[in-house]
Design a protein around this motif. Structure first.
Motif, PDB file in Angstrom:
ATOM      1  N   VAL A  49      97.425  99.561  15.078  1.00 16.94           N
ATOM      2  CA  VAL A  49      97.883 100.927  15.392  1.00 16.94           C
ATOM      3  C   VAL A  49      97.411 101.888  14.302  1.00 16.94           C
ATOM      4  O   VAL A  49      96.945 102.992  14.595  1.00 16.94           O
ATOM      5  N   GLN A  50      97.516 101.471  13.042  1.00 16.09           N
ATOM      6  CA  GLN A  50      97.063 102.324  11.946  1.00 16.09           C
ATOM      7  C   GLN A  50      95.559 102.570  12.023  1.00 16.09           C
ATOM      8  O   GLN A  50      95.086 103.680  11.768  1.00 16.09           O
ATOM      9  N   GLU A  51      94.793 101.535  12.367  1.00 18.79           N
ATOM     10  CA  GLU A  51      93.344 101.685  12.500  1.00 18.79           C
ATOM     11  C   GLU A  51      92.994 102.660  13.619  1.00 18.79           C
ATOM     12  O   GLU A  51      92.127 103.518  13.466  1.00 18.79           O
ATOM     13  N   VAL A  52      93.663 102.537  14.760  1.00 12.66           N
ATOM     14  CA  VAL A  52      93.405 103.437  15.893  1.00 12.66           C
ATOM     15  C   VAL A  52      93.782 104.863  15.512  1.00 12.66           C
ATOM     16  O   VAL A  52      93.030 105.810  15.788  1.00 12.66           O
ATOM     17  N   GLN A 154      85.679 103.633  25.463  1.00 17.86           N
ATOM     18  CA  GLN A 154      84.759 102.513  25.679  1.00 17.86           C
ATOM     19  C   GLN A 154      84.687 101.624  24.438  1.00 17.86           C
ATOM     20  O   GLN A 154      84.680 100.389  24.543  1.00 17.86           O
ATOM     21  N   THR A 155      84.612 102.247  23.261  1.00 17.71           N
ATOM     22  CA  THR A 155      84.568 101.476  22.013  1.00 17.71           C
ATOM     23  C   THR A 155      85.849 100.666  21.837  1.00 17.71           C
ATOM     24  O   THR A 155      85.804  99.496  21.453  1.00 17.71           O
ATOM     25  N   ASP A 159      86.193  96.626  21.626  1.00 12.34           N
ATOM     26  CA  ASP A 159      86.830  96.002  20.465  1.00 12.34           C
ATOM     27  C   ASP A 159      87.981  95.092  20.895  1.00 12.34           C
ATOM     28  O   ASP A 159      88.157  94.000  20.354  1.00 12.34           O
ATOM     29  N   LEU A 160      88.766  95.527  21.875  1.00 12.03           N
ATOM     30  CA  LEU A 160      89.858  94.706  22.360  1.00 12.03           C
ATOM     31  C   LEU A 160      89.330  93.453  23.044  1.00 12.03           C
ATOM     32  O   LEU A 160      89.907  92.354  22.902  1.00 12.03           O
ATOM     33  N   GLY A 166      88.068  86.423  20.337  1.00 20.20           N
ATOM     34  CA  GLY A 166      88.276  85.773  19.033  1.00 20.20           C
ATOM     35  C   GLY A 166      89.576  84.976  19.017  1.00 20.20           C
ATOM     36  O   GLY A 166      89.646  83.923  18.381  1.00 20.20           O
ATOM     37  N   LEU A 167      90.604  85.461  19.685  1.00 19.55           N
ATOM     38  CA  LEU A 167      91.867  84.736  19.736  1.00 19.55           C
ATOM     39  C   LEU A 167      91.779  83.516  20.639  1.00 19.55           C
ATOM     40  O   LEU A 167      92.482  82.526  20.428  1.00 19.55           O
TER      41      LEU A 167
END
Length: 169
Positions: A49-52, A154-155, A159-160, A166-167
């Motif tokens: 959330v902080q990154e977004v 889109q980015t 990323d999600l 990755g998970l």
């Protein structure tokens, strides 16, 4: 210690000595705790959330800077167009002056006035062309918030998707 303040009020500062009521204890050696192998889910969500939030704030700053640059280019083009209008008015005045000189004196003096008229016309054309080119440049460089938000979405989606892959591994 006293000192007068700006309003005429005196401020009194007293020096007080700090006395620790407990004697110092001997330091015990403790083993450092090993770091956790992975951050917890709430911490990861908070970091995401902080990154977004940080990302969108930086995008907003970019948008502000582009809008400011576009405004300055538009202002410069307006100055050039105003200069062209002023020279056009001067050209109009000079046209009447040239007609007056040509009618009053049927001699080569009006030819000199006509040459000055041609120079002023050339200046009007140059200022108008530069102003129009600058206005088109400012228009083409104007920020498009809708396009920027679509790119950000889109980015974020990509990323999600990468994070999900990755998970899953």
């Amino acid at each position: 210690m006293t000192s007068p303040s700006e309003e005429g009020i005196e401020v009194v500062v007293e020096e007080v000595e700090w006395i620790d009521p407990t004697p110092p204890k001997r330091a015990r050696r403790t083993r450092p705790t090993p770091p956790a192998p992975h951050a917890s889910i709430p911490v990861l969500i908070e970091n995401a959330v902080q990154e977004v939030k940080s990302y969108f704030e930086s995008q907003l700053e970019v948008l502000k800077l582009r809008a400011k640059r576009t405004a300055s280019q538009a202002a410069a083009s307006i100055v050039m167009i105003v200069a062209a209008v002023l020279f056009a008015l001067l050209l109009l005045w000079w046209t009447f002056h040239t007609a007056e000189v040509a009618l009053a004196l049927v001699v080569p003096a009006w030819a000199a006035a006509l040459i000055v008229w041609g120079i002023l016309l050339l200046l009007v054309i140059i200022f108008a062309a530069v102003g129009a080119i600058m206005a088109l440049g400012a228009k083409n460089d104007a920020p498009n918030p809708k396009e920027m938000v679509e790119d950000d979405i889109q980015t974020l989606k990509s990323d999600l998707t990468q994070a999900k892959e990755g998970l899953d591994k």
